[in-house]
Enzyme design. Structure first.
Site, PDB file in Angstrom:
ATOM      1  N   HIS A  87       0.854  -1.192   0.000  1.00  0.00           N
ATOM      2  CA  HIS A  87       0.000   0.000   0.000  1.00  0.00           C
ATOM      3  C   HIS A  87       0.894   1.247   0.000  1.00  0.00           C
ATOM      4  O   HIS A  87       2.002   1.211   0.541  1.00  0.00           O
ATOM      5  CB  HIS A  87      -0.903  -0.019   1.246  1.00  0.00           C
ATOM      6  N   GLU A 135      -3.930   2.642  -7.098  1.00  0.00           N
ATOM      7  CA  GLU A 135      -4.360   3.772  -6.261  1.00  0.00           C
ATOM      8  C   GLU A 135      -3.411   4.958  -6.449  1.00  0.00           C
ATOM      9  O   GLU A 135      -2.294   4.936  -5.928  1.00  0.00           O
ATOM     10  CB  GLU A 135      -4.321   3.382  -4.773  1.00  0.00           C
TER      11      GLU A 135
HETATM   12  O1  G3P Z   1      -6.551   1.355   0.747  1.00  0.00           O
HETATM   13  C1  G3P Z   1      -7.550   2.239   0.402  1.00  0.00           C
HETATM   14  C2  G3P Z   1      -7.084   3.620   0.353  1.00  0.00           C
HETATM   15  O2  G3P Z   1      -5.779   3.914   0.287  1.00  0.00           O
HETATM   16  C3  G3P Z   1      -8.010   4.622  -0.171  1.00  0.00           C
HETATM   17  O3  G3P Z   1      -8.277   5.417   0.906  1.00  0.00           O
HETATM   18  O4  G3P Z   1      -9.639   6.893   2.247  1.00  0.00           O
HETATM   19  O5  G3P Z   1      -9.281   7.360  -0.173  1.00  0.00           O
HETATM   20  O6  G3P Z   1     -10.723   5.471   0.526  1.00  0.00           O
HETATM   21  P1  G3P Z   1      -9.569   6.340   0.862  1.00  0.00           P
END
Ligand code: G3P
Length: 210
Positions: A87, A135
């Protein structure tokens, strides 16, 4: 099959005793996976035998002289169903990732390997993890969904994965329309944290989300 991964991160709102409420909210949804705080994995595993529980991180080691490590063998032995890996808030060097992914594939332990760029995705996909989650770090926790703000990158990511792993996307995913948009772009699920963890009524939130 569309998957939803709920990362509890290390928020106060997702720590014991609130974690129990969050896990209960996810029970009964076939395709919802929870990723609780590491120190609560065994407790939650025992309390909620039916929940689909993933760790937030793991190492490649087996049992042995590895002080402080949480290896995938250890996680598997307590009934944890899989783990997130790499992550943005928990990056690992490529060589270490390679060891972990190969070991996980060998013992049949599911990994969701996070990547923050297409170039990283290209390297990771060669190792064939069970799932791979794109992400963009700048959107994490922003409330601005990757599906709306980076649709072109998302499509490129999905093409790159090309069916070799389960493609997930995450960052800023906050509501039902973000979810629908993500699936429309070709993702087979989403990874999200803050919108769920910080919601006033997690069960209601999740129902509306899916
Ligand atoms: O692992 C999920 C994450 O990094 C996204 O975070 O708070 O934007 O949903 P969020």
């Amino acid at each position: 099959m569309v998957n939803v991964f709920l990362n509890f991160k290390a928020y106060k709102e997702s720590a014991v005793p609130n974690s129990e409420k969050l896990v209960s909210a996810a029970l009964g949804f076939k395709n919802v996976f929870i990723c609780p705080q590491q120190q609560e994995l065994l407790f939650l595993r025992k309390k909620f035998p039916k929940a689909k529980i993933f760790a937030q991180d793991c190492e490649s080691n087996e049992f042995g002289a590895f002080t402080g490590s949480i290896g995938l063998t250890q996680l598997k032995s307590i009934g944890v169903n899989g783990s997130l890996l790499n992550h943005s808030e928990r990056k690992k060097p490529f060589n270490e990732l390679k060891k972990i992914i190969l070991e996980a594939n060998k013992i049949g332990f599911k990994l969701v390997v996070c990547v923050d760029s297409l170039s990283e995705a290209k390297k990771i996909i060669e190792l064939r993890p069970w799932a791979i989650a794109f992400e963009p770090p700048e959107l994490i926790g922003s409330g601005k969904s990757v599906s709306t703000h980076e649709p072109v990158l998302v499509k490129k990511f999905i093409n790159l994965v090309g069916g070799k792993s389960i493609p997930l996307i995450g960052a800023g995913v906050s509501n039902h329309s973000d979810f629908v948009e993500s699936i429309a772009l070709g993702a087979e699920g989403v990874l999200l944290a803050s919108a769920f963890v910080k919601s006033k009524n997690p069960k209601k939130w999740l129902k509306e989300f899916v």
